[in-house]
Write an enzyme that holds these catalytic residues in place. Structure first.
Site, mmCIF file in Angstrom:
data_model
loop_
_atom_site.group_PDB
_atom_site.id
_atom_site.type_symbol
_atom_site.label_atom_id
_atom_site.label_comp_id
_atom_site.label_asym_id
_atom_site.label_seq_id
_atom_site.Cartn_x
_atom_site.Cartn_y
_atom_site.Cartn_z
ATOM 1 N N GLU A 240 0.870 -1.205 0.030
ATOM 2 C CA GLU A 240 -0.075 -0.054 -0.073
ATOM 3 C C GLU A 240 0.746 1.317 0.195
ATOM 4 O O GLU A 240 2.085 1.009 0.403
ATOM 5 C CB GLU A 240 -0.778 -0.089 1.190
ATOM 6 C CG GLU A 240 -1.708 -1.154 1.242
ATOM 7 C CD GLU A 240 -2.517 -1.418 2.889
ATOM 8 O OE1 GLU A 240 -1.921 -0.302 3.668
ATOM 9 O OE2 GLU A 240 -3.136 -2.173 3.169
ATOM 10 N N LYS A 242 2.687 4.623 1.448
ATOM 11 C CA LYS A 242 2.565 5.118 2.971
ATOM 12 C C LYS A 242 2.531 6.616 2.765
ATOM 13 O O LYS A 242 3.189 7.267 2.175
ATOM 14 C CB LYS A 242 4.140 4.950 3.436
ATOM 15 C CG LYS A 242 4.182 5.045 4.829
ATOM 16 C CD LYS A 242 5.684 4.823 5.371
ATOM 17 C CE LYS A 242 5.680 5.045 6.965
ATOM 18 N NZ LYS A 242 5.271 6.158 7.550
HETATM 19 P P1 ATP Z 1 7.186 6.818 10.575
HETATM 20 O O1 ATP Z 1 8.144 7.932 11.267
HETATM 21 O O2 ATP Z 1 7.863 6.275 9.467
HETATM 22 O O3 ATP Z 1 5.919 7.120 10.201
HETATM 23 P P2 ATP Z 1 6.616 5.794 12.991
HETATM 24 O O4 ATP Z 1 7.525 5.067 13.879
HETATM 25 O O5 ATP Z 1 5.962 6.900 13.215
HETATM 26 O O6 ATP Z 1 7.239 5.728 11.586
HETATM 27 P P3 ATP Z 1 5.503 3.245 12.435
HETATM 28 O O7 ATP Z 1 5.331 2.524 13.782
HETATM 29 O O8 ATP Z 1 6.596 2.959 11.891
HETATM 30 O O9 ATP Z 1 5.364 4.720 12.669
HETATM 31 O O10 ATP Z 1 4.204 2.971 11.791
HETATM 32 C C1 ATP Z 1 3.962 3.437 10.378
HETATM 33 C C2 ATP Z 1 3.130 4.895 10.432
HETATM 34 O O11 ATP Z 1 2.901 5.021 9.196
HETATM 35 C C3 ATP Z 1 1.636 4.587 10.923
HETATM 36 O O12 ATP Z 1 1.538 5.099 12.269
HETATM 37 C C4 ATP Z 1 0.670 5.501 10.167
HETATM 38 O O13 ATP Z 1 0.563 6.536 10.447
HETATM 39 C C5 ATP Z 1 1.309 5.720 8.631
HETATM 40 N N1 ATP Z 1 0.940 4.959 7.364
HETATM 41 C C6 ATP Z 1 0.830 5.564 6.256
HETATM 42 N N2 ATP Z 1 0.446 4.763 5.398
HETATM 43 C C7 ATP Z 1 -0.053 3.711 5.910
HETATM 44 C C8 ATP Z 1 -0.400 2.307 5.430
HETATM 45 N N3 ATP Z 1 -1.036 2.248 4.162
HETATM 46 N N4 ATP Z 1 -0.647 1.474 6.526
HETATM 47 C C9 ATP Z 1 -0.293 1.537 7.732
HETATM 48 N N5 ATP Z 1 0.404 2.512 8.190
HETATM 49 C C10 ATP Z 1 0.628 3.590 7.242
#
Ligand code: ATP
Length: 568
Positions: A240, A242
């Site tokens: 998907e 991001k």
């Molecule tokens: P990042 O700074 O990369 O967002 P993070 O540590 O804040 O990392 P993660 O725990 O890695 O967050 O989770 C990924 C984040 O990406 C999720 O919290 C969500 O907000 C976002 N996101 C965007 N698109 C998607 C998607 N298709 N599926 C899941 N999460 C997504």
């Protein structure tokens, strides 16, 4: 249990720097509480009368608490203010003034009265709140008064996290921490510590998602090449886009027959904050665009340009997270909620279903223009994954999210069922680091005028439940950001270094802050460092943005070690 007894436990907790003894003290407290009061005891350990995700606040300033003390202890406001100036702590001031012959009220009664204060609003509310608090203080012995005076101004800091409470519950049941993981799984699905404690006490811990109670969002691991991702996923996965917006959980229930036509709609941020009032456009859309009776959806709210239909950068979307001018900004920065998961569907718990099954349900329940299904394709070649990644980046997105087809939804956990691949991985440090501000140093030279010259940042180590330092940041903020940090430092400043901070003496700070403020930092490099207790230091760190994250959700010690070893 009398409130006096509870206050004595709090005093013991305050005095111990050791986490293990905190767990033991808490477990004795929980043992002593009966099953009808344990939930209240747990909320009070956090200085609250409701779970953290409920927007229940006292809305009392220090001046109001001083007036309540004046009424309760029959002293002039000036006298109390003078004593407060000397001690610097309203709790200590109240302790000196309270009558040691009192303190027979039970926890439930005090809890209910405190709760009432949070429910008062509208005309005359200041007077009513002051009066009610004075009534509570009047009945307090010194130790209880010390605790009560701190609660309404959010200064009851006992220095432990939610995980410590879960460990203490395990200790209460079996004298070890071995049940903590089981309790944590339940907590991730229903992060209401009072509810969990009560269920444990009643020996009835069967936790399912509930519409209206936020679930801790699943998080993603990171890998740095498409080939590694395909291999880790077993040759095939869903991919998907991001999106760089605001993680948002939508809770929807069409309503019980008695209340038919009045749906329950709630929106929660990733930090479990109830943000429903901020997004009236998403609430309206939910009424029209959801095709089932009850559902909990996980997604990303992102601003878009209605002319081009293109998504907006994070800095523009984040303007929608506000308390004022909500309508104006809803018009200027319209949002879409791009949903990528379903956690509960018409009474059915979905989190233990596979991604493939969840996606089918998701496709069936969304029919929207504003609440939109995330794009998805099934990919089995690293070249295709790379092409899709580049397509996403070209259209202004952050990268892609690969998802294991037979993977369950791991609430609150970071696992390889989801793997993120971002464009920033080609930069010098493979990813940014989320860290909490632990303290500040006063400014020298040019930055003297801001009142902050540098600040200490650290990351959370879930194993020891401590914060370990990774850097002192002295550059990379704009003038406005330095000034804002000064304001936050007064808001979160504490008298002494919090117990859960592991800091080398050389990194002492002029003012310590409780772990509240989380920032995302970019650095040139992560190097090994004996100066910092994480064992690594960020070289030339600069603030990318402040984050809406819980402090325990910062980059962990284990991830830092992994990041340091990633090839760039
Ligand atoms: P990042 O700074 O990369 O967002 P993070 O540590 O804040 O990392 P993660 O725990 O890695 O967050 O989770 C990924 C984040 O990406 C999720 O919290 C969500 O907000 C976002 N996101 C965007 N698109 C998607 C998607 N298709 N599926 C899941 N999460 C997504």
């Amino acid at each position: 249990m009398t409130f006096k007894k509870l206050a004595e436990y709090f005093q013991k907790l305050e005095a111990t720097p050791s986490r293990n003894s905190m767990v033991e003290i808490l477990s004795r407290l929980f043992q002593e509480a009966d099953k009808n009061e344990i939930d209240k005891v747990v909320y009070l350990t956090q200085g609250r009368v409701a779970p953290l995700y409920e927007p229940v606040e006292f809305q009392m300033a220090e001046k109001m608490v001083i007036r309540a003390m004046a009424l309760a202890f029959e002293k002039p406001v000036e006298k109390i203010t003078e004593l407060y100036k000397k001690s610097g702590d309203l709790g200590v001031t109240a302790e000196h003034l309270a009558d040691s012959g009192r303190g027979q009220n039970d926890v439930k009664t005090v809890f209910e009265k405190l709760k009432k204060i949070t429910e008062i609003n509208g005309g005359g509310s200041v007077e009513k709140k002051v009066y009610l608090l004075s009534e509570i203080l009047k009945d307090c012995d010194p130790v209880s008064a010390r605790i009560i005076a701190r609660i309404p101004i959010d200064k009851l800091r006992l220095g432990f996290s939610d995980m410590t409470i879960l460990e203490a519950l395990s200790w209460m049941i079996c004298g070890t921490k071995k049940l903590k993981d089981e309790f944590e799984t339940a907590y991730n699905c229903r992060p209401d510590l009072g509810f969990i404690a009560k269920a444990v006490k009643q020996n009835n811990l069967k936790v399912e998602p509930a519409v209206g109670t936020p679930i801790l969002g699943m998080r993603a691991e990171r890998l740095t090449s498409p080939a590694e991702i395909i291999e880790k996923m077993g040759g095939k996965c869903a991919v998907e886009p991001k999106l760089d917006g605001l993680r948002t959980q939508l809770h929807f229930s069409r309503g019980t027959p008695a209340k038919a036509g009045v749906p329950l709609i709630k929106l929660y941020s990733r930090g479990l904050e109830n943000v429903t009032h901020m997004y009236p456009d998403l609430v309206e859309a939910a009424k029209e665009e959801i095709n089932c009776d009850e559902v909990i959806l996980d997604g990303e709210a992102i601003g878009f340009d209605p002319k081009t239909n293109k998504y907006l950068p994070f800095q523009e979307t984040v303007q929608r997270k506000r308390k004022h001018e909500i309508g104006l900004f809803a018009e200027n920065v319209p949002l879409k909620l791009i949903v990528f998961d379903v956690l509960f569907y018409n009474g059915k718990n979905m989190i233990n279903e596979t991604y493939e099954t969840r996606r089918k349900y998701l496709e069936a329940c969304i029919k929207g223009k504003t609440i939109v299904l995330a794009d998805m394709r099934i990919i089995n070649k690293s070249k295709d994954l790379n092409d899709y990644f580049e397509e996403c980046v070209r259209s202004g997105l952050e990268g892609i999210m690969a998802k294991k087809l037979d993977g369950v939804y791991q609430a609150g956990a970071r696992g390889f069922n989801w793997i993120k691949y971002k464009k920033s991985y080609s930069a010098s440090l493979a990813d940014t680091v989320d860290a909490v501000v632990m303290g500040i140093d006063f400014g020298q030279g040019k930055r003297n005028k801001f009142g902050v010259g540098a600040f200490l940042i650290g990351i959370f180590d879930p194993k020891t439940q401590t914060y370990k330092t990774v850097s002192k940041v002295g550059t990379g903020l704009t003038d406005v950001e330095w000034r804002a940090l000064k304001v936050r430092s007064s808001e979160f400043g504490v008298r002494s270094k919090p117990n859960e901070y592991d800091v080398n003496k050389l990194n002492n700070c002029d003012v310590w802050m409780s772990p509240k403020l989380v920032g995302e930092f970019k650095a040139d490099e992560l190097t090994k460092s004996p100066m910092h207790t994480a064992g690594y230091a960020l070289r030339f760190p600069r603030l990318v943005r402040w984050r809406e994250k819980k402090p325990e959700d910062t980059t962990t010690l284990q991830e830092i070690a992994k990041l340091a070893n990633l090839k760039t």
